[in-house]
Design an enzyme around this catalytic site. Structure first.
Site, PDB file in Angstrom:
ATOM      1  N   ILE A  13      22.951 -15.848   6.890  1.00 36.10           N
ATOM      2  CA  ILE A  13      22.029 -16.869   7.380  1.00 36.10           C
ATOM      3  C   ILE A  13      22.623 -18.265   7.177  1.00 36.10           C
ATOM      4  CG2 ILE A  13      19.737 -17.876   7.066  1.00 36.10           C
ATOM      5  CD1 ILE A  13      18.817 -15.037   6.196  1.00 36.10           C
ATOM      6  N   TYR A 153      14.063  -7.978  -7.148  1.00 40.63           N
ATOM      7  CA  TYR A 153      14.437  -8.969  -6.140  1.00 40.63           C
ATOM      8  C   TYR A 153      13.209  -9.752  -5.693  1.00 40.63           C
ATOM      9  CZ  TYR A 153      15.505 -10.813  -1.485  1.00 40.63           C
ATOM     10  OH  TYR A 153      15.626 -11.622  -0.393  1.00 40.63           O
TER      11      TYR A 153
END
Length: 337
Positions: A13, A153
């Site tokens: 990204i 996470y």
């Protein structure tokens, strides 16, 4: 010309965002740890392409190395920081949890400290749809509770949101958190489903399809995602005069210049159908190894991205088939297949 510091600039990204910003005339300072979580050559290639732009300066360093990050930030004095660097991946957090604490908690704290000291115009940081955890009400909206993360996470990203809110409140630091929904596209990460499925189909090796393919994801094409981030850079949150002044549809905090925004395609796609789209583009069928649901996975994600549209006038729009077509074409070209 504004200077923007992008952490994770050699990542999937980060590369696409930095490329967009450079094409729009911004000066971009890239910072990436080049860790070996996946093929470092892919990261190096992304940074090399960014270096073709005169406005790009790339630096290598770990988020956890505060002295290095701080020295860079103080020297470059960015107007805006977009913090994308993180230890990514839901499944890897089961194998190496400590890397998530180091990168996502300590590293993010270091970024916030730099932003605070600089007094940047806007701090934007990546979160994830994984923070919605066990929430079953869909589509997911920014105002929903996110108190049931299912992986470390997700928990670190939820913690990042809380940390960022406290800094926004204490230091009047304008902050936007954006929650990603299953991003895909060219130059993607090899550990992600589209990459793994395409490789397996083209090589004729089995692909693992979890929950027997009965999962749904809100797949967001990467160029749509980074366009959303780019537009949010200009939407700087302001501390509201009162809670009553906040529109019901807005996630703006009543106590800080702080906002959370979903960036998703707002469409649920069944995993079986996702595989079928890849098969069609590859011109061959997959050898499907159906597996049970893996620990930490959720059966579905689905974004309500109406706030993004309200703030920026933009909504992700790339159809899944077109996005898959672009990825498979890139994959064939990159690996000369």
């Amino acid at each position: 010309m504004k200077t923007i510091l992008v952490t994770g600039s050699a990542g999937f990204i980060g590369y696409h965002l930095a490329d967009l910003l450079l094409r729009e005339g911004f000066r971009v300072i890239g910072y990436d740890g080049m860790t070996d979580y996946y093929d470092v050559k892919l990261k190096q290639r992304r940074h090399a392409m960014l270096a073709d732009h005169a406005g790009f300066v790339g630096h290598e360093g770990m988020l956890e190395d505060f002295d290095r990050l701080h020295a860079l930030a103080m020297a470059e004095k960015p107007d805006v920081i977009v913090h994308l660097a993180a230890q990514a991946g839901v499944r890897y957090s089961l194998e190496n949890p400590r890397s998530y604490i180091n990168a996502n908690l300590v590293g993010t704290f270091n970024v916030m400290e730099c932003a605070r000291e600089l007094g940047v115009d806007h701090l934007l940081m990546a979160s994830t749809s994984s923070v919605y955890g066990a929430t079953s009400a869909m589509p997911f909206r920014e105002g929903q509770e996110t108190d049931t993360p299912l992986t470390l996470y997700a928990a670190t990203k939820k913690a990042n949101e809380a940390m960022a809110h406290s800094y926004a409140h204490l230091w009047d630091l304008p902050t936007t958190m954006f929650r990603f929904f299953t991003v895909y596209g060219p130059w993607g990460r090899p550990d992600m489903a589209l990459f793994r499925f395409t490789r397996g189909i083209l090589e004729g090796t089995p692909i693992d399809v979890y929950n027997h393919g009965e999962m749904h994801r809100d797949f967001t094409y990467v160029t749509d995602l980074v366009r959303g981030i780019r537009l949010l850079i200009d939407q700087v949150p302001q501390r509201p005069a009162s809670a009553e002044a906040i529109a019901p549809s807005d996630s703006l905090s009543p106590a800080a210049p702080y906002r959370i925004v979903n960036i998703g395609n707002s469409e649920k796609v069944r995993l079986r159908d996702f595989v079928a789209a890849i098969e069609e583009e590859c011109g061959r069928e997959a050898i499907r190894n159906y597996m049970p649901m893996q620990a930490g996975d959720v059966p579905a994600t689905w974004a309500d991205a109406s706030l993004l549209k309200e703030l920026t006038g933009y909504a992700p729009q790339t159809p899944l088939r077109e996005g898959v077509r672009q990825f498979v074409a890139w994959y064939r070209d990159y690996y000369q297949i």
